[in-house]
Motif scaffolding. Structure first.
Motif, PDB file in Angstrom:
ATOM      1  N   ALA A 104       0.831  -1.211   0.000  1.00 12.98           N
ATOM      2  CA  ALA A 104       0.000   0.000   0.000  1.00 12.98           C
ATOM      3  C   ALA A 104       0.863   1.257   0.000  1.00 12.98           C
ATOM      4  O   ALA A 104       0.539   2.242  -0.676  1.00 12.98           O
ATOM      5  N   ILE A 105       1.966   1.237   0.741  1.00 15.83           N
ATOM      6  CA  ILE A 105       2.880   2.395   0.760  1.00 15.83           C
ATOM      7  C   ILE A 105       3.507   2.591  -0.618  1.00 15.83           C
ATOM      8  O   ILE A 105       3.639   3.727  -1.086  1.00 15.83           O
ATOM      9  N   ASP A 106       3.889   1.519  -1.278  1.00 13.43           N
ATOM     10  CA  ASP A 106       4.425   1.637  -2.645  1.00 13.43           C
ATOM     11  C   ASP A 106       3.396   2.290  -3.560  1.00 13.43           C
ATOM     12  O   ASP A 106       3.738   3.107  -4.418  1.00 13.43           O
ATOM     13  N   PHE A 107       2.134   1.950  -3.371  1.00 12.18           N
ATOM     14  CA  PHE A 107       1.055   2.575  -4.143  1.00 12.18           C
ATOM     15  C   PHE A 107       1.015   4.076  -3.843  1.00 12.18           C
ATOM     16  O   PHE A 107       0.902   4.901  -4.748  1.00 12.18           O
ATOM     17  N   ALA A 108       1.119   4.448  -2.559  1.00 12.32           N
ATOM     18  CA  ALA A 108       1.092   5.865  -2.171  1.00 12.32           C
ATOM     19  C   ALA A 108       2.287   6.617  -2.742  1.00 12.32           C
ATOM     20  O   ALA A 108       2.147   7.757  -3.198  1.00 12.32           O
ATOM     21  N   ILE A 109       3.459   6.000  -2.724  1.00 15.07           N
ATOM     22  CA  ILE A 109       4.669   6.642  -3.258  1.00 15.07           C
ATOM     23  C   ILE A 109       4.485   6.970  -4.740  1.00 15.07           C
ATOM     24  O   ILE A 109       4.938   8.015  -5.216  1.00 15.07           O
ATOM     25  N   ALA A 110       3.804   6.092  -5.456  1.00 13.98           N
ATOM     26  CA  ALA A 110       3.598   6.284  -6.893  1.00 13.98           C
ATOM     27  C   ALA A 110       2.510   7.307  -7.212  1.00 13.98           C
ATOM     28  O   ALA A 110       2.382   7.727  -8.365  1.00 13.98           O
ATOM     29  N   ASP A 111       1.743   7.739  -6.225  1.00 12.19           N
ATOM     30  CA  ASP A 111       0.631   8.663  -6.432  1.00 12.19           C
ATOM     31  C   ASP A 111       1.054  10.068  -5.981  1.00 12.19           C
ATOM     32  O   ASP A 111       1.238  10.297  -4.786  1.00 12.19           O
ATOM     33  N   ILE A 112       1.168  11.000  -6.926  1.00 16.55           N
ATOM     34  CA  ILE A 112       1.673  12.340  -6.598  1.00 16.55           C
ATOM     35  C   ILE A 112       0.754  13.109  -5.655  1.00 16.55           C
ATOM     36  O   ILE A 112       1.170  14.088  -5.048  1.00 16.55           O
ATOM     37  N   ARG A 113      -0.488  12.662  -5.499  1.00 14.19           N
ATOM     38  CA  ARG A 113      -1.414  13.334  -4.579  1.00 14.19           C
ATOM     39  C   ARG A 113      -1.092  13.044  -3.116  1.00 14.19           C
ATOM     40  O   ARG A 113      -1.643  13.687  -2.227  1.00 14.19           O
ATOM     41  N   ILE A 114      -0.224  12.068  -2.859  1.00 13.04           N
ATOM     42  CA  ILE A 114      -0.026  11.581  -1.490  1.00 13.04           C
ATOM     43  C   ILE A 114       1.413  11.851  -1.041  1.00 13.04           C
ATOM     44  O   ILE A 114       2.296  11.001  -1.211  1.00 13.04           O
ATOM     45  N   PRO A 115       1.685  13.037  -0.449  1.00 15.18           N
ATOM     46  CA  PRO A 115       3.046  13.339   0.003  1.00 15.18           C
ATOM     47  C   PRO A 115       3.440  12.616   1.289  1.00 15.18           C
ATOM     48  O   PRO A 115       4.618  12.502   1.611  1.00 15.18           O
ATOM     49  N   PHE A 116       2.447  12.125   2.015  1.00 16.78           N
ATOM     50  CA  PHE A 116       2.689  11.352   3.238  1.00 16.78           C
ATOM     51  C   PHE A 116       1.436  10.568   3.564  1.00 16.78           C
ATOM     52  O   PHE A 116       0.354  10.860   3.063  1.00 16.78           O
ATOM     53  N   VAL A 117       1.597   9.533   4.382  1.00 17.32           N
ATOM     54  CA  VAL A 117       0.457   8.783   4.885  1.00 17.32           C
ATOM     55  C   VAL A 117       0.489   8.829   6.402  1.00 17.32           C
ATOM     56  O   VAL A 117       1.552   8.979   7.016  1.00 17.32           O
ATOM     57  N   THR A 118      -0.697   8.727   6.991  1.00 12.04           N
ATOM     58  CA  THR A 118      -0.791   8.663   8.441  1.00 12.04           C
ATOM     59  C   THR A 118      -1.320   7.280   8.831  1.00 12.04           C
ATOM     60  O   THR A 118      -1.938   6.575   8.023  1.00 12.04           O
ATOM     61  N   PHE A 119      -1.040   6.926  10.056  1.00 18.84           N
ATOM     62  CA  PHE A 119      -1.517   5.680  10.644  1.00 18.84           C
ATOM     63  C   PHE A 119      -2.125   6.031  11.993  1.00 18.84           C
ATOM     64  O   PHE A 119      -1.502   6.759  12.771  1.00 18.84           O
ATOM     65  N   LEU A 120      -3.297   5.527  12.273  1.00 18.37           N
ATOM     66  CA  LEU A 120      -3.924   5.692  13.588  1.00 18.37           C
ATOM     67  C   LEU A 120      -4.011   4.316  14.236  1.00 18.37           C
ATOM     68  O   LEU A 120      -4.701   3.435  13.720  1.00 18.37           O
ATOM     69  N   LEU A 121      -3.291   4.158  15.333  1.00 21.27           N
ATOM     70  CA  LEU A 121      -3.287   2.880  16.032  1.00 21.27           C
ATOM     71  C   LEU A 121      -3.953   3.024  17.390  1.00 21.27           C
ATOM     72  O   LEU A 121      -3.694   4.000  18.101  1.00 21.27           O
ATOM     73  N   PRO A 122      -4.772   2.054  17.776  1.00 17.37           N
ATOM     74  CA  PRO A 122      -5.334   2.099  19.118  1.00 17.37           C
ATOM     75  C   PRO A 122      -4.217   1.819  20.128  1.00 17.37           C
ATOM     76  O   PRO A 122      -3.264   1.085  19.812  1.00 17.37           O
ATOM     77  N   PRO A 123      -4.300   2.376  21.322  1.00 16.56           N
ATOM     78  CA  PRO A 123      -3.268   2.114  22.330  1.00 16.56           C
ATOM     79  C   PRO A 123      -3.123   0.629  22.674  1.00 16.56           C
ATOM     80  O   PRO A 123      -2.077   0.219  23.170  1.00 16.56           O
ATOM     81  N   SER A 124      -4.132  -0.179  22.373  1.00 17.91           N
ATOM     82  CA  SER A 124      -4.048  -1.619  22.647  1.00 17.91           C
ATOM     83  C   SER A 124      -2.996  -2.309  21.784  1.00 17.91           C
ATOM     84  O   SER A 124      -2.543  -3.400  22.115  1.00 17.91           O
ATOM     85  N   ARG A 125      -2.608  -1.674  20.682  1.00 17.01           N
ATOM     86  CA  ARG A 125      -1.557  -2.238  19.822  1.00 17.01           C
ATOM     87  C   ARG A 125      -0.205  -1.918  20.431  1.00 17.01           C
ATOM     88  O   ARG A 125       0.331  -0.832  20.261  1.00 17.01           O
ATOM     89  N   LYS A 126       0.354  -2.850  21.149  1.00 17.43           N
ATOM     90  CA  LYS A 126       1.614  -2.625  21.860  1.00 17.43           C
ATOM     91  C   LYS A 126       2.828  -2.721  20.943  1.00 17.43           C
ATOM     92  O   LYS A 126       3.828  -2.049  21.151  1.00 17.43           O
ATOM     93  N   ASN A 127       2.766  -3.583  19.948  1.00 16.68           N
ATOM     94  CA  ASN A 127       3.917  -3.782  19.064  1.00 16.68           C
ATOM     95  C   ASN A 127       3.829  -2.815  17.890  1.00 16.68           C
ATOM     96  O   ASN A 127       3.022  -2.992  16.990  1.00 16.68           O
ATOM     97  N   ARG A 128       4.686  -1.808  17.921  1.00 22.95           N
ATOM     98  CA  ARG A 128       4.695  -0.802  16.853  1.00 22.95           C
ATOM     99  C   ARG A 128       6.043  -0.764  16.130  1.00 22.95           C
ATOM    100  O   ARG A 128       6.363   0.191  15.440  1.00 22.95           O
ATOM    101  N   ARG A 129       6.827  -1.820  16.291  1.00 20.47           N
ATOM    102  CA  ARG A 129       8.155  -1.871  15.656  1.00 20.47           C
ATOM    103  C   ARG A 129       8.080  -1.815  14.134  1.00 20.47           C
ATOM    104  O   ARG A 129       8.966  -1.259  13.494  1.00 20.47           O
ATOM    105  N   ALA A 130       7.017  -2.378  13.559  1.00 24.62           N
ATOM    106  CA  ALA A 130       6.898  -2.359  12.093  1.00 24.62           C
ATOM    107  C   ALA A 130       6.839  -0.923  11.577  1.00 24.62           C
ATOM    108  O   ALA A 130       7.441  -0.604  10.550  1.00 24.62           O
ATOM    109  N   LEU A 131       6.148  -0.035  12.294  1.00 23.59           N
ATOM    110  CA  LEU A 131       6.093   1.372  11.875  1.00 23.59           C
ATOM    111  C   LEU A 131       7.463   2.025  12.013  1.00 23.59           C
ATOM    112  O   LEU A 131       7.857   2.832  11.167  1.00 23.59           O
TER     113      LEU A 131
END
Length: 157
Positions: A104-131
């Motif tokens: 999905a990020i590769d898709f966003a990189i290829a789309d000039i309308r998307i200079p950045f993406v945001t992620f909203l994670l609930p606090p219950s998600r303890k493992n955020r190493r992937a981000l």
């Protein structure tokens, strides 16, 4: 065996598969905005809202398939002036999350309308190493529809 990951539109998916997915308590655990039981009417309303994003913005959430089978939904959806990347997988496929997110990020990189993406994670998600590995930066806590989320941002330009 490597799973082939593809994206398709949500209306192509059997509503019963989405009902079973969204009714799983392991999914609800990390979705504070998920309330009530899912029915065919709920799925129809959900798909209508997601398809409205496609009509309005030319992009929205996809159904996610692994080797042609439905495993969840997510993708890029415009929230105000920002593009948010969301992902809701069936529990048996949580391990594919980083690979699907990268696609999905590769898709966003290829789309000039998307200079950045945001992620909203609930606090219950303890493992955020992937981000962290993706290079996403923690922005802070925000309230969205009355619920607390942790907001991250990833530059795509």
């Amino acid at each position: 065996m490597t799973q082939e990951i593809t994206f398709t539109r949500l209306p192509t998916i059997d509503p019963g598969l989405i009902i079973a997915h969204m009714s799983d308590p392991r999914v609800a655990k990390h979705m504070p905005l998920l309330t009530g039981d899912w029915s065919e009417a709920t799925v129809a309303e959900f798909i209508d809202k997601k398809e409205e994003c496609w009509r309005r913005d030319g992009l929205g959430h996809w159904a996610i398939l692994a080797n042609g089978d439905y495993i969840g939904w997510g993708g890029l959806q415009k929230e105000g002036e920002e593009w948010d990347l969301g992902l809701v997988l069936q529990p048996g496929f949580f391990g594919l999350g980083p690979r699907i997110t990268r696609k999905a990020i590769d898709f966003a990189i290829a789309d000039i309308r998307i200079p950045f993406v945001t992620f909203l994670l609930p606090p219950s998600r303890k493992n955020r190493r992937a981000l962290d590995r993706l290079g996403a930066k923690y922005i802070g806590e925000i309230l969205y529809d009355g619920e607390l989320f942790l907001k991250y941002r990833l530059e795509t330009e």
